[in-house]
Design an enzyme around this catalytic site. Structure first.
Site, short mmCIF file in Angstrom:
data_model
loop_
_atom_site.label_atom_id
_atom_site.label_comp_id
_atom_site.label_asym_id
_atom_site.label_seq_id
_atom_site.Cartn_x
_atom_site.Cartn_y
_atom_site.Cartn_z
N HIS A 193 0.88 -1.18 0.00
CA HIS A 193 0.00 0.00 0.00
C HIS A 193 0.92 1.22 0.00
CE1 HIS A 193 -3.75 -1.85 2.21
NE2 HIS A 193 -4.06 -1.62 0.96
N CYS A 288 -2.71 3.00 9.04
CA CYS A 288 -3.75 2.05 8.60
C CYS A 288 -4.92 1.94 9.56
CB CYS A 288 -3.21 0.62 8.56
SG CYS A 288 -1.68 0.38 7.80
N1 ARG Z 1 -3.55 -7.31 6.99
C1 ARG Z 1 -4.05 -6.14 6.36
C2 ARG Z 1 -4.00 -6.31 4.86
O1 ARG Z 1 -3.06 -6.88 4.37
C3 ARG Z 1 -3.25 -4.93 6.79
C4 ARG Z 1 -3.74 -3.65 6.19
C5 ARG Z 1 -2.89 -2.49 6.57
N2 ARG Z 1 -3.38 -1.30 6.03
C6 ARG Z 1 -2.68 -0.36 5.36
N3 ARG Z 1 -3.30 0.72 4.99
N4 ARG Z 1 -1.42 -0.53 5.02
O2 ARG Z 1 -4.88 -5.88 4.13
#
Ligand code: ARG
Length: 294
Positions: A193, A288
């Site tokens: 992300h 997040c």
């Molecule tokens: N386990 C979650 C996923 O992989 C973590 C999300 C983390 N969020 C972020 N905005 N980086 O989707």
């Protein structure tokens, strides 16, 4: 009408003419009551032997409460959405949407499991006066503010293109909410992300992981921010870029990134170090765990 901006020249013009945007005064956090790691959908969720990380739920709740209290201490109001049973990633409230004044773009999650989180958020937003805008069917993935990062103080977004958000999502987003978007290509699966490798602090200042981007994207970041800190490998793996600066002054950041924290201080910001280690076992940290609300 908003457009997708891809050249250095167009990006600097878009930044110069972007309308002002007010500071963040309110965030939405999602309860960690049923947070766990059940399957590995990013590289941080398992150890070197391939075993899934084990979450300590009591510690996770303590860490989440400390983050909530940290926001409240700096006068950011925290709204909370309750978590349903059986949705282990629900607490990552950055991903299911992008909230804007009076409306909210509703994500299409890249994984089927996380897609089931989305209707609960849509319901919350409707009940709180936001008009939901669904992503059209032909956009195969769009993970909200995991990849849509608002430029500080401006109505303009930086948009990650990678495993969680398709390039075509930005054409839709920019015209649907009438805002310019500068897409950035993510090239390292650990930084899945945009919020894992880019943290915008103010109009001039940002933290980034240079190797997480392709050359053109790195060039766009380097030309837009005059005070840039290239985060070390160790700090990047400690989620230093998943920090959040809601007010142009305080930087809420995972503890233990000494180099990054020293840079943040000398740049005139006030770091607030927090422990989000249980959430890092799922590939997330401060940024997040919340959605900025207008
Ligand atoms: N386990 C979650 C996923 O992989 C973590 C999300 C983390 N969020 C972020 N905005 N980086 O989707």
């Amino acid at each position: 009408m908003g457009t997708v901006v891809t050249t250095l020249e167009a990006a600097s013009k878009a930044l110069a003419i972007a309308p002002q945007r007010g500071p963040c005064r309110r965030v939405l956090m999602a309860s960690p009551a049923h947070f766990t790691v059940e399957s590995a959908i990013n590289p941080w969720m398992q150890d070197d032997s391939g075993a899934l990380n084990h979450v300590d739920t009591v510690r996770a709740a303590e860490q989440w409460n400390s983050l909530r209290a940290a926001y409240e201490r700096i006068a950011i109001r925290v709204e909370v959405i309750a978590a349903p049973v059986g949705l282990p990633d629900f607490c990552f409230a950055a991903n299911q949407s992008v909230a804007l004044p009076g409306k909210v773009v509703i994500s299409r999650m890249a994984t089927e499991g996380r897609q089931r989180e989305v209707p609960y958020f849509e319901h919350w937003y409707r009940a709180h006066g936001f008009e939901p805008i669904p992503v059209p069917r032909n956009i195969e993935r769009f993970e909200g503010t995991g990849d849509a990062i608002a430029h500080p103080g401006k109505s303009l977004f930086w948009g990650g293109v990678g495993p969680r958000t398709a390039a075509g999502a930005w054409e839709f987003f920019s015209s649907a909410v009438d805002v310019d978007v500068i897409p950035l290509k993510l090239v390292d699966e650990r930084f899945y992300h945009l919020d894992t490798c880019l943290c915008l602090l103010d109009n001039y200042s940002a933290l980034y992981v240079p190797a997480a981007f392709d050359d053109a994207s790195r060039g766009l970041i380097e030309s837009a921010f005059s005070r840039l800190h290239a985060v070390s490998d160790a700090d990047a793996a400690n989620f230093a870029c998943n920090a959040h600066c809601p007010d142009g002054r305080h930087v809420l950041i995972q503890q233990g990134s000494a180099q990054t924290v020293a840079w943040v201080k000398q740049a005139g910001f006030v770091p607030i170090e927090l422990d989000t280690s249980e959430f890092m076992k799922s590939g997330g940290s401060v940024f997040c765990l919340k959605q900025e609300l207008p």
